[in-house]
Write a protein that holds these residues in place. Sequence first.
Motif, PDB file in Angstrom:
ATOM      1  N   LYS A  70     -50.024  -3.416   4.686  1.00  0.00           N
ATOM      2  CA  LYS A  70     -50.059  -4.728   5.306  1.00  0.00           C
ATOM      3  C   LYS A  70     -51.459  -5.165   5.725  1.00  0.00           C
ATOM      4  O   LYS A  70     -51.660  -6.310   6.153  1.00  0.00           O
ATOM      5  N   VAL A  71     -52.432  -4.275   5.609  1.00  0.00           N
ATOM      6  CA  VAL A  71     -53.797  -4.585   6.064  1.00  0.00           C
ATOM      7  C   VAL A  71     -54.411  -5.656   5.160  1.00  0.00           C
ATOM      8  O   VAL A  71     -54.348  -5.551   3.921  1.00  0.00           O
ATOM      9  N   GLN A  72     -54.994  -6.689   5.777  1.00  0.00           N
ATOM     10  CA  GLN A  72     -55.719  -7.726   5.040  1.00  0.00           C
ATOM     11  C   GLN A  72     -57.187  -7.312   4.942  1.00  0.00           C
ATOM     12  O   GLN A  72     -57.936  -7.395   5.910  1.00  0.00           O
ATOM     13  N   ARG A  73     -57.544  -6.864   3.751  1.00  0.00           N
ATOM     14  CA  ARG A  73     -58.864  -6.240   3.555  1.00  0.00           C
ATOM     15  C   ARG A  73     -60.010  -7.152   3.981  1.00  0.00           C
ATOM     16  O   ARG A  73     -60.915  -6.731   4.715  1.00  0.00           O
ATOM     17  N   ASP A  74     -60.027  -8.364   3.517  1.00  0.00           N
ATOM     18  CA  ASP A  74     -61.170  -9.242   3.773  1.00  0.00           C
ATOM     19  C   ASP A  74     -61.322  -9.532   5.265  1.00  0.00           C
ATOM     20  O   ASP A  74     -62.441  -9.591   5.784  1.00  0.00           O
ATOM     21  N   ARG A  75     -60.220  -9.724   5.954  1.00  0.00           N
ATOM     22  CA  ARG A  75     -60.297  -9.982   7.389  1.00  0.00           C
ATOM     23  C   ARG A  75     -60.829  -8.759   8.130  1.00  0.00           C
ATOM     24  O   ARG A  75     -61.618  -8.879   9.059  1.00  0.00           O
ATOM     25  N   TYR A  76     -60.391  -7.581   7.716  1.00  0.00           N
ATOM     26  CA  TYR A  76     -60.895  -6.340   8.340  1.00  0.00           C
ATOM     27  C   TYR A  76     -62.400  -6.205   8.138  1.00  0.00           C
ATOM     28  O   TYR A  76     -63.146  -5.897   9.080  1.00  0.00           O
ATOM     29  N   ASN A  77     -62.845  -6.401   6.909  1.00  0.00           N
ATOM     30  CA  ASN A  77     -64.273  -6.238   6.625  1.00  0.00           C
ATOM     31  C   ASN A  77     -65.114  -7.252   7.391  1.00  0.00           C
ATOM     32  O   ASN A  77     -66.216  -6.928   7.870  1.00  0.00           O
ATOM     33  N   ALA A  78     -64.607  -8.463   7.524  1.00  0.00           N
ATOM     34  CA  ALA A  78     -65.386  -9.513   8.182  1.00  0.00           C
ATOM     35  C   ALA A  78     -65.501  -9.276   9.682  1.00  0.00           C
ATOM     36  O   ALA A  78     -66.579  -9.447  10.276  1.00  0.00           O
TER      37      ALA A  78
END
Length: 811
Positions: free
Chosen positions: A474-482
Amino acid sequence: MFLFPALTIGFLFVGVPLLVHLINMLRHRRQRWAAMDFLVASYRKQKKWIRLRQLLLLLSRLAVAALLIALLCGWTGGSQVLSVFGGQTTHHLVILDDSYSMGDESLAGANVSLMGTDGEGGSGLTAYDRSLRALQDLTRRLASSDGNHQLTVMRASRAAMAVRGGSESGDAAADLSAQTIMTDASLINRLMSTTASPIRTDLVPALDLATELINTTPADSKFFYIASDFRERDWGAAERIAQSLRSLSDDVSIRLIDCAAQPAPNLAITDLSPAADVWVAGVPVVVSVTVKNYGISEAKNIPLTSRIITYGDDLQIADPTLAVSGSIETMPSMVIESLPAGGEITKTFQVFISQQGTHAVEVSLPDDALPIDNLATCTLPLSDAEKVLVIDGDVDQRGAYHVTAVLNPGSQVRIGAIPEVQPPSFLRSATLEMLTPYRAIYLVDVPEIGENAADALHQYVKRGGGVAWFLGQKVQRDRYNATLLGEDRYLLPAALSDPSDVPPPSEDTTSDVKFGDISGLLGPLESSGDGIFSLVGVSRTWELEPKLLGEEESAEQPRVRDVLQRRDGKPMVTLHEVGQGRVITVLTGLDGQWTNWPGDPTFVVFLLQSNAMLWSGAAPPTRRFIDEPMIRLLPTDQYLSQLSYLPATQEPPRIPVEMDAERTEAETAGDSAFYEAIIDPNELVISGQENVDAMLRPGISEWALTRSDGSGQVVPVSSVIRAGEGDLRRADPASIAQQLQPLEIRFVSSSMWSDENRAAGSSMLTLFLLGLLALILAAEQALAFWASYHSGAGASVPGQRPISTSGGGQS
């Protein structure tokens, strides 16, 4: 001045000839005798000459007695008082190596003959004691020598601490600076009462300060002395020492005084610390102690004695008449059956304390050649059970269930953690103040992290908090990285890439999971090897973006270590630090979609070990090195500014140091102000404080605090030495001389040095006194014959018998 002042009582013997003369005069009686009248008349004519001859005879006998006593007492003369007004000036600079290896009590072998005026032999003398004796002998010789002699003495530990404190002045580091030596050695009395310091240091700071000092001090002659134990660890590779000594001017003569004996067997406790764990009252804590054998032979049946010192809430006043104020409980001894030469072994034992607060642990070895490294201490700060935050992005909260089931199993098992499960919405309004009450935070498959939450998490971790990520599908990769990597937050080990499938097993790798490049976090499992994960299945994990070639690396970017890896070597669990806190990242979820790991027993061990690792980031230190500043922070809303410090000692009573802490305002909004008390041994050395030795003692010291409600609190502090000085191996003098080339040095043992100084200090005067004694003895014999009434052979009349009257004129 006399080498043996106790024998000066013999000068009473000088009065013996005079006493005998007076007694003989009392024994004479006056009696009239007609036949002697003509002799009395002759005596009256010669009375003055007869009394003069007798007075000279008496004085010569008194002088013989005085000279004999002076020779026995070792009279060195007293011309130094006059010589200070003129003559040649000589500067003598002595560096005393007082690092704690100089406390070596090995019997001195050839140095056993070294004795002071009090008759002490080599038994019981430390290497530092011998260096002080060498200094004393030098000072006594200079006091009896002609010329103007100036003495500078510098201890290596004081010089190192002064340099560390920012001082570049040799005068500030020296105990004596260019002091003129008068007729006695009282100049060094204060130094003679010092002992080897507990500091581990080399001689380079002292050499640098002393070199500049002696080069800039004007003198006709200059001598540079180093009194040390010349251990292999310092002098085996003496390039830095040689570089410092080569800065000396060409007119300086160098003497190296060897004060150590042949090394005896020595065991040392090199580490004592509680294992990184959940330190909670009522939960056993594992303490590890490491012992090293610095000797050249195997040691057997080594007993280890441990004591627990508890400081309960009922203890409100420190007792200076005791070595420690807390309650002492002696634990059963541990025995190390065998420890080879150069070997090191770590033993563990459990400590159970039911009371909250900071307590102390002490472990000791039997006394040996170097007693100071036979005792080690640490503190054990125990709190009550504390909350941990668990946030699960799954509606069913299956991941949260696995975490809470491990951290709070219920029944009779007490872990110390109280899990609190919250939904992802809790993070929307999260602030640092909201996160601070939690000792650790577990984020399980949370879809996204907002900017405010990321900033609060970053501040939380920097201050010692711990965060564990479980990244599922469920992790949103782009939001985590940002959010988690933006603004240099480094809350992830690296940028997330796409998730990838774990390749199928091969002949070389059968398990989906294997150990990474970090040891310690999964210590209980590592001994079993990768096969312990044989039942763990992993089908998919997130991947991390590789670092691009030529990409600049920030100075704050943390070092990332792999705890566990997939079978293809890609990371599965990582660990890195941010500020004072730690971040553990698991690149797979706990909902059963990508792995069955939560159902395997290894997950329980991993989570317990991870929880201990996350908690320890915010834990207070369990020890401090004795030469480091000691800082005590007290919230202004809980404590008063007045406090006292009781230094560590094994021989009470202790002398409290009263202090008034300074108020310091909060750096950020929301934080409370606090009082700050600082004791910096380096600053104490520079300012010349007399109590610096007490502040440097290893062991358990205590803060005596006063709460705002007037009640007291006693908090122990563990001060320890730096390990390494216990290696007593000696360096080869020939090798030292070769490394110091082209410098011309003279290497001498402390016993030879003392013998030379004692002989040189009085040899010329002794020869003069012996010659004078022989001359006076000859004069005494001549005066004795002259003062008698024996007639010479040529004075007799032929045919008549000469008349002889002994003792005439005394009637």
